[in-house]
Scaffold this motif. Structure first.
Motif, PDB file in Angstrom:
ATOM      1  N   VAL A  46       0.912  -1.123  -0.091  1.00  0.00           N
ATOM      2  CA  VAL A  46       0.104   0.145  -0.114  1.00  0.00           C
ATOM      3  C   VAL A  46       1.007   1.423  -0.039  1.00  0.00           C
ATOM      4  O   VAL A  46       0.591   2.201  -0.908  1.00  0.00           O
ATOM      5  N   ALA A  47       2.005   1.083   0.783  1.00  0.00           N
ATOM      6  CA  ALA A  47       2.754   2.593   0.924  1.00  0.00           C
ATOM      7  C   ALA A  47       3.516   2.610  -0.705  1.00  0.00           C
ATOM      8  O   ALA A  47       3.673   3.894  -0.935  1.00  0.00           O
ATOM      9  N   LEU A  48       3.943   1.473  -1.115  1.00  0.00           N
ATOM     10  CA  LEU A  48       4.535   1.383  -2.521  1.00  0.00           C
ATOM     11  C   LEU A  48       3.672   1.914  -3.556  1.00  0.00           C
ATOM     12  O   LEU A  48       4.199   2.831  -4.315  1.00  0.00           O
ATOM     13  N   PHE A  49       2.563   1.604  -3.592  1.00  0.00           N
ATOM     14  CA  PHE A  49       1.294   2.085  -4.264  1.00  0.00           C
ATOM     15  C   PHE A  49       1.211   3.486  -4.076  1.00  0.00           C
ATOM     16  O   PHE A  49       0.823   4.385  -5.005  1.00  0.00           O
ATOM     17  N   ALA A  50       1.010   3.936  -2.988  1.00  0.00           N
ATOM     18  CA  ALA A  50       0.954   5.403  -2.793  1.00  0.00           C
ATOM     19  C   ALA A  50       2.275   6.311  -3.103  1.00  0.00           C
ATOM     20  O   ALA A  50       1.934   7.491  -3.588  1.00  0.00           O
ATOM     21  N   PRO A  53       2.223   5.349  -7.683  1.00  0.00           N
ATOM     22  CA  PRO A  53       0.991   4.766  -8.239  1.00  0.00           C
ATOM     23  C   PRO A  53       1.043   3.706  -9.618  1.00  0.00           C
ATOM     24  O   PRO A  53       0.013   2.970  -9.728  1.00  0.00           O
ATOM     25  N   GLU A  54       2.014   4.132 -10.307  1.00  0.00           N
ATOM     26  CA  GLU A  54       2.097   3.428 -11.584  1.00  0.00           C
ATOM     27  C   GLU A  54       2.462   1.931 -11.554  1.00  0.00           C
ATOM     28  O   GLU A  54       2.054   1.152 -12.519  1.00  0.00           O
ATOM     29  N   CYS A  55       2.817   1.572 -10.249  1.00  0.00           N
ATOM     30  CA  CYS A  55       3.106   0.209 -10.000  1.00  0.00           C
ATOM     31  C   CYS A  55       1.944  -0.590  -9.444  1.00  0.00           C
ATOM     32  O   CYS A  55       2.006  -1.707  -9.076  1.00  0.00           O
ATOM     33  N   GLY A  56       0.658   0.137  -9.385  1.00  0.00           N
ATOM     34  CA  GLY A  56      -0.512  -0.331  -8.948  1.00  0.00           C
ATOM     35  C   GLY A  56      -0.985  -1.611  -9.611  1.00  0.00           C
ATOM     36  O   GLY A  56      -1.400  -2.629  -9.116  1.00  0.00           O
ATOM     37  N   VAL A  57      -1.091  -1.553 -10.899  1.00  0.00           N
ATOM     38  CA  VAL A  57      -1.483  -2.769 -11.770  1.00  0.00           C
ATOM     39  C   VAL A  57      -0.590  -3.928 -11.437  1.00  0.00           C
ATOM     40  O   VAL A  57      -1.298  -5.180 -11.246  1.00  0.00           O
ATOM     41  N   GLN A  58       0.803  -3.753 -11.254  1.00  0.00           N
ATOM     42  CA  GLN A  58       1.604  -5.172 -10.951  1.00  0.00           C
ATOM     43  C   GLN A  58       1.219  -5.373  -9.875  1.00  0.00           C
ATOM     44  O   GLN A  58       1.168  -6.902  -9.340  1.00  0.00           O
ATOM     45  N   LEU A  59       0.894  -4.612  -8.490  1.00  0.00           N
ATOM     46  CA  LEU A  59       0.622  -4.853  -7.418  1.00  0.00           C
ATOM     47  C   LEU A  59      -0.649  -5.629  -7.450  1.00  0.00           C
ATOM     48  O   LEU A  59      -0.818  -6.810  -6.476  1.00  0.00           O
ATOM     49  N   ALA A  60      -1.515  -5.218  -8.052  1.00  0.00           N
ATOM     50  CA  ALA A  60      -3.050  -6.097  -8.126  1.00  0.00           C
ATOM     51  C   ALA A  60      -2.730  -7.243  -8.774  1.00  0.00           C
ATOM     52  O   ALA A  60      -3.443  -8.392  -8.179  1.00  0.00           O
ATOM     53  N   TYR A  61      -2.080  -7.649  -9.806  1.00  0.00           N
ATOM     54  CA  TYR A  61      -1.910  -8.741 -10.460  1.00  0.00           C
ATOM     55  C   TYR A  61      -1.212  -9.888  -9.483  1.00  0.00           C
ATOM     56  O   TYR A  61      -1.140 -10.990  -9.690  1.00  0.00           O
ATOM     57  N   GLY A  62      -0.193  -9.071  -8.714  1.00  0.00           N
ATOM     58  CA  GLY A  62       0.799  -9.888  -7.916  1.00  0.00           C
ATOM     59  C   GLY A  62      -0.242 -10.236  -6.486  1.00  0.00           C
ATOM     60  O   GLY A  62       0.444 -11.015  -5.532  1.00  0.00           O
ATOM     61  N   ALA A  68     -10.248  -2.651  -0.716  1.00  0.00           N
ATOM     62  CA  ALA A  68     -10.189  -1.600  -0.104  1.00  0.00           C
ATOM     63  C   ALA A  68      -9.125  -0.500  -0.238  1.00  0.00           C
ATOM     64  O   ALA A  68      -9.172   0.434   0.127  1.00  0.00           O
ATOM     65  N   ASP A  69      -7.993  -0.823  -1.058  1.00  0.00           N
ATOM     66  CA  ASP A  69      -6.815  -0.216  -1.275  1.00  0.00           C
ATOM     67  C   ASP A  69      -6.851   0.701  -2.378  1.00  0.00           C
ATOM     68  O   ASP A  69      -6.066   1.520  -2.545  1.00  0.00           O
ATOM     69  N   VAL A  70      -8.039   0.528  -3.331  1.00  0.00           N
ATOM     70  CA  VAL A  70      -8.212   0.993  -4.384  1.00  0.00           C
ATOM     71  C   VAL A  70      -9.216   2.041  -4.668  1.00  0.00           C
ATOM     72  O   VAL A  70     -10.345   1.528  -4.281  1.00  0.00           O
ATOM     73  N   ASP A  71      -9.239   3.270  -5.157  1.00  0.00           N
ATOM     74  CA  ASP A  71     -10.315   4.049  -5.441  1.00  0.00           C
ATOM     75  C   ASP A  71     -10.429   3.891  -7.321  1.00  0.00           C
ATOM     76  O   ASP A  71      -9.453   4.207  -7.859  1.00  0.00           O
ATOM     77  N   PRO A  72     -11.483   3.303  -7.389  1.00  0.00           N
ATOM     78  CA  PRO A  72     -11.696   2.903  -8.845  1.00  0.00           C
ATOM     79  C   PRO A  72     -11.926   4.230  -9.761  1.00  0.00           C
ATOM     80  O   PRO A  72     -11.711   4.100 -10.821  1.00  0.00           O
ATOM     81  N   VAL A  73     -12.214   5.401  -9.252  1.00  0.00           N
ATOM     82  CA  VAL A  73     -12.201   6.417  -9.962  1.00  0.00           C
ATOM     83  C   VAL A  73     -11.078   7.053 -10.257  1.00  0.00           C
ATOM     84  O   VAL A  73     -10.808   7.601 -11.325  1.00  0.00           O
ATOM     85  N   ALA A  74     -10.319   7.056  -9.294  1.00  0.00           N
ATOM     86  CA  ALA A  74      -8.891   7.568  -9.502  1.00  0.00           C
ATOM     87  C   ALA A  74      -7.943   6.769 -10.197  1.00  0.00           C
ATOM     88  O   ALA A  74      -7.186   7.451 -10.894  1.00  0.00           O
TER      89      ALA A  74
END
Length: 505
Positions: A46-50, A53-62, A68-74
Motif C-alpha cells: 500500500v505504501a509503495l502504491f501511494a 501509483p504506476e506500479c498499482g497494476v503490477q501489485l494488483a496482479y501480484g 479496500a486499497d483502490v479508488d476505482p475513480v482515481a
C-alpha cells in the motif's frame, strides 16, 4: 535508472526496515522490482502504491492489493486489474461499464465473472472494439447473439471463443443460418470496392494488409472462418470440407486439428504449401502410413514437424534423424520410449539416433553410461548433463572430446567444485561453459572469480552469494550496469554497505 537501488530492491536478504526505506525513495524502476519481492507485506504494498501509483497494476496482479486499497475513480486501471484477477468490489464493474474511455470498457469486457447486467450493457456498447472483446472472452448466454452481430469483428471474436456453442461455430464457419455481415473494418473506412495495398505506406493506416471489401466483406468473412476453423470446439464435420479450399490460410487452420477424417489429412499432407504439410506432419492424429510418406517430403520443415510428432514410429524417426536439425530439444517420441525401445535406440548404428536418446534425463544407469562412453562427440555432448555421471566418467569425456563437451559437463548437476574450477582454466575460455559454471550450485568461490573474467558470465557470477563480500562490494562500481545491479542484489552484500547505499527519504 539507479542500478544500485534497483539491485537492492531485488536483494532477497534485505531486512524489512531497509525495504521500507527503499519504498520511501522509490522511483518507477525501483518500484517495479520492489513489487516483485516475495516478502513484500500488505502495508508495504500500500505504501509503495501511494509512492508510485504506476506500479498499482503490477501489485494488483501480484495479489498485493485488495479492493479496500483502490479508488476505482482515481485508479481505474488498478481496479480493472483486480477485476481481471477475480477480485475487486462488485459495484466496480457497473461503474466501469459507463466509463467514457472505450479502452477501459474494452478491458472490462475481458474480465471474468461479470454480472449479467454488465454483460448486457457491454454487448450493446456503441464501440465495436468493446463488443468484440466481450465476444472473445464471455462464457455467458449472450455469445449466441454476438455471433449474429452485424459487424464482422464481433463475429470473428465469437468464432475464436471456445465457449461458443458448436452449432453456432458451425454456422460461423459455413455462413448458413446467420444473417449476412453488414459492416467490416474496410467498408467503414473506405469506399468500396477497395483492396488494401499490402505495401501500404499511408501514415497512420491501420487496415490489415491485403484486406478487401467489395460489399460482401470478403476478407472479414474469411477471417471469421479462419478463427472458427482454429477453434477446437468447431464440429469436425463442419471444418473438414475446407481441406481443399482455395485459401491456403483456411487449409492451414485445419492442419493441427485432431478430429478430422483420414481423407482430410491425406489432402492436407499433399498441400502445395509447406507450412500446411509441416503442421499435418506434427499432428498425432495422422496414421503411420501418412507419417511414412511425409518422411520423404523434400521440405525440411515438414520433416522437422514429423520428428516432433509424439506418435512418429521409431523407424521413421531414425530415417529423419540424419537429415533434420533438431537442436537441443528432447523429442516427445523419445521421451515416451518404453524401456525396450530405449535399449533398441542405444544400440542404433546411427549416431544421430543415439544423440536423440541422450537428451533424456531419466535413462537407466547402464544406458546413460554407454552413451557417455560413445565414440561420437555429439552423442557425448548430449548426455554430458545427465545426472548420475561420476566425476571419473565426466573427466574421461573431457579427455576424449575436449571443448566439444565442455559446456555440457559444466551443466551437469553432479559436477564437483573441483571439476568446475578445472573447466574455468580451459584455454581459450569457453563463454558458454563460463555462463553455466557461474549459475551452477556447486561453483566454488574460485570458480566464480574465474567466471568474472568472462563478459557474458560476469553478471551471473556477480549475483552469487558464494562470492567474497569484498568482491561483491567492488562490483558495485563496475562499468557494466548489469553487473552493478546483480552485485547490489547479492545476498552477501554487507549490511553496513547497504545502509550507506540507501538514501534516507
Amino acid at each position: 535508472m539507479d542500478h544500485v537501488l534497483c539491485g537492492l530492491a531485488a536483494n532477497t536478504a534485505l531486512p524489512r526496515a531497509f525495504v521500507d526505506r527503499l519504498i520511501a525513495v522509490a522511483d518507477a524502476d525501483v518500484a517495479w522490482r520492489l513489487a516483485d519481492r516475495a516478502d513484500l507485506g500488505h502495508a508495504q504494498a500500500v505504501a509503495l502504491f501511494a509512492r508510485v501509483p504506476e506500479c498499482g497494476v503490477q501489485l494488483a496482479y501480484g495479489g498485493r492489493l485488495t479492493a479496500a486499497d483502490v479508488d476505482p475513480v482515481a485508479r481505474p486501471d488498478v481496479a480493472l486489474a483486480l477485476l481481471d484477477e477475480g477480485g475487486g468490489s462488485p459495484h466496480w464493474a457497473s461503474l466501469l461499464a459507463a466509463d467514457p474511455d472505450p479502452a477501459r470498457r474494452e478491458k472490462l469486457a475481458a474480465c471474468p465473472g461479470l454480472p449479467a447486467d454488465v454483460v448486457e450493457i457491454l454487448a450493446a456498447d456503441p464501440e465495436v472494439c468493446v463488443v468484440a472483446e466481450l465476444a472473445l472472452w464471455t462464457t455467458s448466454e449472450v455469445i449466441g447473439g454476438l455471433a449474429r452481430h452485424p459487424h464482422a469483428d464481433v463475429r470473428r471474436s465469437a468464432a475464436a471463443n471456445d465457449a461458443t456453442p458448436p452449432d453456432v461455430l458451425a454456422a460461423l464457419v459455413t455462413g448458413r443460418g446467420l444473417p449476412p455481415v453488414l459492416r467490416c473494418v474496410v467498408c467503414e473506412q473506405e469506399a468500396t470496392p477497395f483492396v488494401h495495398d499490402r505495401q501500404c505506406a499511408r501514415p497512420g493506416c491501420v487496415l490489415p494488409s491485403g484486406a478487401s471489401c467489395d460489399g460482401s466483406h470478403e476478407s472479414a468473412v474469411h477471417d471469421i472462418r479462419q478463427a472458427a476453423l482454429q477453434n477446437p470446439a468447431t464440429p469436425a464435420e463442419a471444418a473438414a470440407g475446407f481441406a481443399d479450399h482455395p485459401s491456403m490460410l483456411l487449409r492451414w487452420a485445419l492442419a493441427a486439428r485432431p478430429d478430422l477424417p483420414a481423407a482430410a489429412y491425406r489432402k492436407l499432407a499433399a498441400d502445395p504449401a509447406p507450412g500446411v504439410r509441416a503442421d499435418v506432419a506434427a499432428n498425432p492424429a495422422i496414421d503411420d502410413a501418412l507419417m511414412s510418406a511425409l518422411a520423404a517430403d523434400r521440405d525440411p520443415d515438414v520433416r522437422r514437424g514429423l520428428a516432433h510428432n509424439p506418435r512418429v514410429p521409431l523407424d521413421v524417426l531414425a530415417r529423419l534423424a540424419e537429415s533434420v536439425r533438431i537442436g537441443a530439444t528432447l523429442l516427445p517420441r523419445i521421451a515416451a520410449a518404453t524401456p525396450a525401445e530405449v535399449l533398441r535406440l542405444v544400440r542404433s548404428p546411427i549416431p544421430a539416433v543415439r544423440m536423440l536418446l541422450a537428451r533424456r534425463r531419466d535413462l537407466p544407469p547402464q544406458v546413460r553410461d554407454r552413451l557417455a562412453d560413445d565414440p561420437d562427440a555429439k552423442v557425448v555432448r548430449s548426455v554430458a548433463s545427465h545426472p548420475g555421471l561420476t566425476e571419473a566418467r565426466l573427466r574421461a569425456m573431457l579427455d576424449r572430446h575436449g571443448v566439444q563437451v565442455l559446456a555440457g559437463v559444466a551443466v551437469n548437476p553432479d559436477a564437483s567444485p573441483e571439476l568446475l574450477e578445472h573447466l574455468t582454466r580451459h584455454d581459450p575460455p569457453v563463454p558458454k561453459a563460463l555462463r553455466e559454471i557461474a549459475r551452477h550450485p556447486n561453483a566454488s568461490p574460485g570458480a566464480l572469480l574465474a567466471c568474472l573474467k568472462g563478459s557474458q558470465a560476469r553478471p551471473i557470477a556477480a549475483g552469487r552469494a558464494e562470492l567474497p563480500p569484498a568482491v561483491v562490494v567492488e562490483l558495485l562500481d563496475d562499468a557494466d550496469p548489469r553487473v552493478v545491479e546483480e552485485a547490489a542484489a547479492n545476498p552477501s552484500l554487507p549490511r553496513a554497505v547497504i545502509e550507506d547505499l540507501i538514501p534516507r527519504g
